[in-house]
Design an enzyme around this catalytic site. Sequence first.
Site, PDB file in Angstrom:
ATOM      1  N   GLU A  36       0.885  -1.158   0.000  1.00  0.00           N
ATOM      2  CA  GLU A  36       0.000   0.000   0.000  1.00  0.00           C
ATOM      3  C   GLU A  36       0.928   1.214   0.000  1.00  0.00           C
ATOM      4  O   GLU A  36       1.835   1.294   0.831  1.00  0.00           O
ATOM      5  CB  GLU A  36      -0.873   0.030   1.259  1.00  0.00           C
ATOM      6  CG  GLU A  36      -1.809   1.239   1.256  1.00  0.00           C
ATOM      7  CD  GLU A  36      -2.608   1.388   2.552  1.00  0.00           C
ATOM      8  OE1 GLU A  36      -2.259   0.747   3.556  1.00  0.00           O
ATOM      9  OE2 GLU A  36      -3.591   2.176   2.541  1.00  0.00           O
ATOM     10  N   ARG A 272       5.582 -12.952   9.155  1.00  0.00           N
ATOM     11  CA  ARG A 272       6.289 -11.725   8.823  1.00  0.00           C
ATOM     12  C   ARG A 272       7.590 -11.677   9.622  1.00  0.00           C
ATOM     13  O   ARG A 272       7.752 -12.358  10.633  1.00  0.00           O
ATOM     14  CB  ARG A 272       5.424 -10.518   9.157  1.00  0.00           C
ATOM     15  CG  ARG A 272       5.193 -10.378  10.661  1.00  0.00           C
ATOM     16  CD  ARG A 272       4.399  -9.137  11.070  1.00  0.00           C
ATOM     17  NE  ARG A 272       4.398  -8.090  10.106  1.00  0.00           N
ATOM     18  CZ  ARG A 272       3.302  -7.405   9.761  1.00  0.00           C
ATOM     19  NH1 ARG A 272       2.138  -7.709  10.306  1.00  0.00           N
ATOM     20  NH2 ARG A 272       3.354  -6.430   8.896  1.00  0.00           N
ATOM     21  N   LYS A 282       4.430   0.066  10.809  1.00  0.00           N
ATOM     22  CA  LYS A 282       4.257   1.298  10.069  1.00  0.00           C
ATOM     23  C   LYS A 282       3.952   2.463  11.019  1.00  0.00           C
ATOM     24  O   LYS A 282       4.451   3.563  10.862  1.00  0.00           O
ATOM     25  CB  LYS A 282       3.085   1.105   9.096  1.00  0.00           C
ATOM     26  CG  LYS A 282       3.333   1.698   7.732  1.00  0.00           C
ATOM     27  CD  LYS A 282       2.309   1.174   6.732  1.00  0.00           C
ATOM     28  CE  LYS A 282       3.003   0.581   5.537  1.00  0.00           C
ATOM     29  NZ  LYS A 282       2.100   0.141   4.474  1.00  0.00           N
TER      30      LYS A 282
END
Length: 570
Positions: A36, A272, A282
């Site tokens: 994104e 992850r 983030k």
Amino acid sequence: MSSTAPAKPVDFIREIINDDLESGRHTKVVTRFPPEPNGFLHIGHAKSICLNFGLALEYRDRLPGSATRCHLRFDDTDPTKEETLYEEAIKEDVRWLGFEWDGLYHASDYFEKMFEYAEHLIMSGKAYVCSLTDPEVKEYRGSLTTPGRNSPYRERSVDENVDLFRRMRKGEFKDGEHTLRARIDMASANMKMRDPLLYRIRHATHHMTGDAWCIYPMYDYAHPISDAIEGITHSICTLEFENNRELYDWVIDNLMEYAKFPSRPRQYEFARLSLNYTVMSKRRLLELVEGKHVSGWDDPRLPTIAGMRRRGYTPESIRAFCASVGVAKANSTVDMAQLEFCIRDDLNQKAPRVLAVLKPLKVVIENFPEADVEELDASYWPHDVPREGSRKVPFCREIYIEQDDFMLEPPKDFYRLAPGQEVRLRYAYTITCTDVVKDSAGNVTELRCRYDPETLGRNPEGRKVKGTIHWVSARHAVDAEIRLYDRLLSEEAPPTGKDSDFLEAINPNALTVVTGCKLERSLGEAKPGERFQFERQGYFVVDVKDSKPGALVFNRIVTMKDSWARAQKK
RNA sequence: UGGGGCGUCGCCAAGCGGUAAGGCACGUGGCUCUGGACCACGCAUUCCAAGGUUCGAAUCCUUGCGCCCCAGCCA
């Protein structure tokens, strides 16, 4: 398969792909990296990039023609967060890591198709326009242990739904007034299946589609469709999307016949990457940047690709690291030491050795003539690195050595310089400290030494000189600023509390700026981005932003492995 | 108290019923004009726990325990 083929890591994803190829379920391997564009990429993304692009590369020679591909697709379904600036940064990072995409796409490329498919879902009774408010939707959804309740708008007629949905698109309603929802099961044990939202109204300008739309698809609806349209075969994402897979399949299943997608993509989830002594979310990275706790997204303290690039990490080392941690399904936190090993291992073969003194201590060699300069040969490479090249280093009466390489009262195993003690000057002679000059406060300001002219390129007779230290000719030295970077956090894991608690764990020594460093003469011409090993100190890179000819700035990439320092800590 | 996942050495991670790979870290020697690199050796009688099946189990079954994810009109 050749029995001499190097053993490639076969993780569970590759196992699945091998099975799919063997069984004939797939004849292609098409993956995608779907960021994104709302932030910068970090080392965690690098793991995903290496996996997805790596897969396409690996199967390239096993499958014909364009049967293997990896797309770069921007998942741009939320115009309020996404920016072109981020897209550019992401593309730069992917390329820098060494990968080229087989097609650049945007989820927004498919907005028209997605709208059409949504109408199809409505017409087949699989979706409806819901007019519950945000808090009402939440309330109707129920909880983990209690089933939700059907929306009062769930039974609207197909005609009314189509009409409302088209008017949503036309902009007749305000943000939040209506949503399009999948009609699945409000009592599902999987919260993601309780009539999930497919579309929401957002009167916002999109960085790609401008003002063409005021309704935007949600991730769970856009992602499977994007994958299916692009012919993705294996849609790889992280563990937290495991619950979403049922919905992913629902969307594909209910559209497959109508849309005639070129592939029936399947989603697979892997763990992850987490690293200790740093932050990867983030939210936290954004807070560090916006709160000015670091200098920007490319601050060398950050685990962002841009930060690591500026820090001096090589793409090869990051790829090697990603390969070394593997791909599995168990949540895990990799030790920063493993990353540090990878960059040292890479640079050991690539970085020429040079001499640089970070904290200078002047040494006067009393028996060396004032006017003389001896140009000594110094190889750029140690005996065990098969590369050639050398330069001359000037040797004079006055030199600088590292303050840490001298001790007034050394422990027995300190084999560097001390009063009366002899040490080897790298590539030059051995010297013995004969006198110590101190200022009025008692600080050592200068050392008086004598050198042994018989020790160039050979050991002195009858004595064993254990230590070798680095040095620089005072007369020829080049001044520089050196930024000593260390781990971002001083704790393995940041505090788990709310808000900004993790800021307390920031290592105050993550950056130490040292000025007045003395570099050997040859470094005067170092170019931005060039990497060196400053012998005995670590690997350094000429900062690409701040270094200027005559005002050099170096960043420390990583220290040398230092067994003496480790022993001292005990 | 629902559902979805995961639990193998300090950290990653192989293992897919035949008797615990590898890497990082760590330790000990060697070598060395980088206390680097390199080389050698060491480092899980045991796989979350307890039962069971089996000639044989980390692998199969049962029951527990622990951790992660899911109740954004984020992705």
